[in-house]
Design an enzyme around this catalytic site. Structure first.
Site, PDB file in Angstrom:
ATOM      1  N   GLU A 132       0.827  -1.207   0.000  1.00 64.45           N
ATOM      2  CA  GLU A 132       0.000   0.000   0.000  1.00 64.45           C
ATOM      3  C   GLU A 132       0.860   1.255   0.000  1.00 64.45           C
ATOM      4  O   GLU A 132       0.586   2.217  -0.725  1.00 64.45           O
ATOM      5  CB  GLU A 132      -0.932   0.006   1.224  1.00 64.45           C
ATOM      6  N   GLY A 136      12.973 -38.496   1.657  1.00 58.81           N
ATOM      7  CA  GLY A 136      12.437 -39.639   0.938  1.00 58.81           C
ATOM      8  C   GLY A 136      11.121 -40.133   1.480  1.00 58.81           C
ATOM      9  O   GLY A 136      10.379 -39.430   2.182  1.00 58.81           O
TER      10      GLY A 136
END
Length: 362
Positions: free
Chosen positions: A46, A289
């Site tokens: 903003e 994994g």
């Protein structure tokens, strides 16, 4: 609002632990300024959109403008909007930050500014899921990724896994690494592949690198591992019982060592994820994994799944993509919500949301 959303997408992941927000200032029938959140400590979207000094108009913003709270380092955006004489503010989504939620909109309305909430909400929510999850739960947003054959194998019985999927799938994975806050693997993957765990979209090492997180409760990782010499930071999560000399060697190699309790099945992932969130990690790309992905799923920590499937069948005793106790009945299997399926080169990508969490903001 689409212009504001596009601006937010351009800085996704670069602003953590703050949200990536976009803003567009409209006067008459044209956009006269745009802004996107700067890295932590810099101006918000903003403020940048209002930086031209002109007064009045309608401001479109993808997240509720922030309100004052103790310890805030930048001017509250709600105050800046009021000072700029903005007549109308269109907000896609209320902020999930407890110190802000609803207060920014309230400040604007008390100042006589017309505020509309909800335009672009679905797109803003999808874009900001990691931020929303961390602010609502105190845990990072976890994306579980694996590349497997059609029969669910991520490596042959001997451990070979290069390459199951094609170049296009690997490129997309590097694009994801380039915006997330952390990439997480287990020590088995680190030992088998000696990966760099860097983000290299289009073959170029990104200036911004995710935090590399390795789970190693038994102290197996070598201080000579490749990931310790790559750009960026490395964190090794281990147990209190791991050998002190090994911890010192890993720290000397450049890693931050975080100790967690060992809960029998492995490291306490609740503790680890809380520790990462406290360090400003909003998003985690968990690459395996199989044991790590299984533990994350069984613990309810996975929020999204990216499954790259190659049109091949490995058979035999190849390593499973998800290795865990699993479920007793097919009906209890983990199921994805809001699924998408797309072709990525010669492979298929299946994506969807997982777990019980969903954004609570409206």
């Amino acid at each position: 609002m689409q212009r504001a959303l596009a601006a937010a997408r351009e800085v996704r992941g670069r602003t953590s632990p703050n949200p990536w927000v976009g803003a567009a200032l409209v006067r008459g029938d044209r956009v006269v300024a745009e802004g996107a959140t700067s890295p932590d400590g810099g101006p918000h979207a903003e403020a940048l959109a209002l930086g031209g000094g002109e007064r009045g108009g309608t401001l479109y913003v993808t997240l509720e403008p922030c309100a004052p709270f103790p310890g805030k380092r930048t001017q509250p955006c709600a105050e800046a909007i009021i000072e700029a004489g903005i007549e109308r503010v269109v907000v896609a989504l209320l902020d999930a930050e407890p110190r802000v939620r609803g207060r920014g909109v309230e400040m604007l309305r008390e100042a006589g500014i017309e505020v509309e909430v909800g335009d672009g909400a679905a797109e803003a929510e999808a874009l900001l899921r990691p931020y929303l999850k961390q602010r609502e739960t105190g845990r990072p947003y976890v994306i579980a990724k694996f590349a497997a054959t059609l029969d669910g194998r991520i490596a042959a019985a001997g451990g070979d896994s290069q390459w199951i999927t094609g170049e296009a799938a690997r490129e997309l994975a590097h694009e994801q690494r380039a915006w997330v806050d952390a990439v997480l693997v287990g020590s088995g993957t680190a030992l088998a592949d000696d990966p760099s765990l860097t983000a290299r979209p289009r073959g170029v090492v990104s200036e911004r690198q995710p935090l590399r997180v390795v789970l190693d409760g038994r102290g197996r990782l070598s201080p000579e591992a490749k990931l310790f010499s790559e750009p960026g930071r490395t964190l090794v999560a281990t147990s209190y019982e791991a050998v002190a000399e090994w911890k010192a060697a890993i720290a000397a190699a450049g890693a931050q060592v975080v100790e967690c309790e060992h809960d029998g099945a492995g490291l306490n992932l609740h503790q680890l994820l809380a520790a990462l969130a406290a360090r400003g990690v909003l998003s985690i790309w968990a690459e395996g994994g199989g044991a790590v992905l299984g533990s994350l799923l069984e613990g309810g920590h996975v929020d999204e799944v990216w499954a790259f499937l190659a049109p091949s069948i490995m058979g035999g005793d190849g390593l499973a993509a998800v290795a865990a106790a699993g479920v007793a009945r097919a009906g209890d299997a983990f199921r994805l919500r809001e699924r998408t399926v797309e072709e990525v080169g010669n492979d298929i990508l299946v994506r969807g949301y997982a777990g019980d969490w969903s954004p609570q903001v409206q």
